[in-house]
Write an enzyme that holds these catalytic residues in place. Structure first.
Site, mmCIF file in Angstrom:
data_model
loop_
_atom_site.group_PDB
_atom_site.id
_atom_site.type_symbol
_atom_site.label_atom_id
_atom_site.label_comp_id
_atom_site.label_asym_id
_atom_site.label_seq_id
_atom_site.Cartn_x
_atom_site.Cartn_y
_atom_site.Cartn_z
ATOM 1 N N GLU A 77 -34.300 93.478 -57.029
ATOM 2 C CA GLU A 77 -32.841 93.534 -56.904
ATOM 3 C C GLU A 77 -32.164 94.353 -58.007
ATOM 4 O O GLU A 77 -30.982 94.163 -58.273
ATOM 5 C CB GLU A 77 -32.265 92.113 -56.893
ATOM 6 C CG GLU A 77 -32.619 91.348 -55.632
ATOM 7 C CD GLU A 77 -31.710 90.144 -55.453
ATOM 8 O OE1 GLU A 77 -30.855 90.182 -54.571
ATOM 9 O OE2 GLU A 77 -31.865 89.164 -56.222
ATOM 10 N N HIS A 96 -27.095 89.287 -62.902
ATOM 11 C CA HIS A 96 -27.244 88.713 -61.557
ATOM 12 C C HIS A 96 -27.958 87.384 -61.716
ATOM 13 O O HIS A 96 -28.988 87.301 -62.397
ATOM 14 C CB HIS A 96 -28.046 89.629 -60.640
ATOM 15 C CG HIS A 96 -28.486 88.938 -59.376
ATOM 16 N ND1 HIS A 96 -27.584 88.345 -58.513
ATOM 17 C CD2 HIS A 96 -29.716 88.709 -58.842
ATOM 18 C CE1 HIS A 96 -28.248 87.793 -57.510
ATOM 19 N NE2 HIS A 96 -29.546 87.991 -57.691
ATOM 20 N N HIS A 98 -28.548 83.070 -60.009
ATOM 21 C CA HIS A 98 -28.449 82.086 -58.923
ATOM 22 C C HIS A 98 -27.953 80.772 -59.520
ATOM 23 O O HIS A 98 -28.430 79.703 -59.187
ATOM 24 C CB HIS A 98 -29.804 81.903 -58.240
ATOM 25 C CG HIS A 98 -30.500 83.177 -57.883
ATOM 26 N ND1 HIS A 98 -31.859 83.325 -57.921
ATOM 27 C CD2 HIS A 98 -30.007 84.377 -57.477
ATOM 28 C CE1 HIS A 98 -32.190 84.563 -57.549
ATOM 29 N NE2 HIS A 98 -31.083 85.218 -57.291
ATOM 30 N N HIS A 166 -26.662 82.822 -52.072
ATOM 31 C CA HIS A 166 -27.614 83.504 -52.947
ATOM 32 C C HIS A 166 -27.270 83.329 -54.425
ATOM 33 O O HIS A 166 -28.045 82.746 -55.173
ATOM 34 C CB HIS A 166 -27.642 84.985 -52.543
ATOM 35 C CG HIS A 166 -28.594 85.826 -53.311
ATOM 36 N ND1 HIS A 166 -28.966 87.081 -52.910
ATOM 37 C CD2 HIS A 166 -29.252 85.620 -54.475
ATOM 38 C CE1 HIS A 166 -29.812 87.602 -53.769
ATOM 39 N NE2 HIS A 166 -30.003 86.729 -54.730
HETATM 40 MN MN MN Z 1 -31.109 87.232 -56.466
#
Ligand code: MN
Length: 241
Positions: A77, A96, A98, A166
Site C-alpha cells: 500500500e 496509514h 488501521h 479499512h
Molecule cells: Mn491498510
C-alpha cells in the site's frame, strides 16, 4: 549526527511510537518526504512497525518505484503515500493505519469530529473515502497509483481521511506532526464513541478548532514526542521543549 541521520532515526522512532501508542499493530506505515528531493519519499520495507530498524528504510519516487531496493520487499500500500505527496506539495509526512477506534466511523453514519482540546488537530471533521465507489469489489488494499490518486483527490486539503472498512490516512506538515495527529485521531475516536454511548455529544465549535490548530506549535508537538519516545524506549533527538 547529521540532519539526514536524524531524519532516518526519527522515521524509525515514528514507527515505534505509533506501535506503542496503539495506532498501528503488525500493519500500517509511516513515511516522510525526502528532504533534498521532494519527488522522492522514505518508507520502511514491508515489516511490522515495532520491528523496524534503520536498514529497513527505502527510498521511492512519487509513483512508488523503489530506488536501490536491494531485494527488500516494499509495502503493497505504498501508493497511498506516493499519491498524497504527488497531490499535496504541503505534505511532509504520511501515516496509514488501521487504528481500531476510527473503524466504526468509516462504516456508520456517525462523523468523526473533535470532541476534546487535543483532538482539534484532526481537523474540523474526518470524511470517509469508499474504494467501492469507483473500484467496486476489491480486496480493499490501495495497491496501485490509480486507487492512491482517487484517495488523495478525495482527501483534498484535509489532514485526515478514513477508508471504509479499512483504516485511515493522516497527512502532516512534519513527521512528528503526522504522528501527533495520528495518535490524537485514535484518542478522539475512542472518546467520541464513549460520549455517544452516554447520549448527545457537545462537539468543539468550528471556531474553537481553528483557534486550537493555530496554537499547535512545534514545541507542543515536541513535548508529546519526547514523552512518546520515552514510552517507546527510543532516544528523543532534538525535542527540547
Ligand atoms: Mn491498510
Amino acid at each position: 549526527m547529521s540532519k539526514w541521520d536524524e531524519l532516518l532515526e526519527d522515521l524509525v522512532t515514528a514507527n515505534r511510537i505509533l506501535a506503542h501508542e496503539g495506532v498501528v499493530d503488525s500493519f500500517g506505515h509511516v513515511s516522510v518526504r525526502h528532504p533534498d528531493n521532494p519527488q522522492h519519499f522514505l518508507l520502511s520495507r514491508a515489516r511490522a512497525p515495532d520491528c523496524i530498524e534503520l536498514p529497513d528504510i527505502m527510498e521511492f519516487t512519487l509513483d512508488c518505484q523503489e530506488i536501490d531496493g536491494r531485494g527488500r520487499k516494499p509495502y503493497l500500500e505504498r501508493f497511498i503515500h506516493g499519491a498524497v505527496y504527488e497531490a499535496r506539495p504541503d505534505v511532509v509526512a504520511v501515516v496509514h493505519n488501521h487504528s481500531p477506534s476510527v473503524i466504526p466511523f468509516g462504516i456508520t453514519k456517525h462523523t468523526l469530529k473533535p470532541v476534546l482540546h487535543m483532538g482539534a488537530s484532526i481537523g474540523h471533521q474526518v470524511r470517509v473515502w469508499d474504494s467501492h465507489d469507483h473500484f467496486g469489489d476489491t480486496n480493499l488494499l490501495v495497491e496501485n497509483m490509480e486507487m492512491g490518486r482517487d484517495l488523495a483527490k478525495y482527501m483534498a486539503d484535509d489532514r485526515t481521511v478514513l477508508m471504509r472498512g479499512h483504516g485511515a490516512v493522516v497527512a502532516g506538515r512534519s513527521l512528528r506532526h503526522a504522528v501527533f495527529v495520528s495518535i490524537y485521531l485514535e484518542v478522539n475516536a475512542k472518546l467520541q464513541m464513549q460520549a455517544m454511548s452516554m447520549g448527545e455529544v457537545n462537539f468543539l465549535t468550528s471556531g474553537e478548532v481553528d483557534k486550537i490548530i493555530g496554537r499547535t506549535a512545534d514545541y507542543t508537538i515536541n513535548r508529546a514526542w519526547e514523552n512518546w519516545c520515552r514510552r517507546a524506549g527510543r532516544p528523543a533527538i532534538n525535542s527540547e521543549v
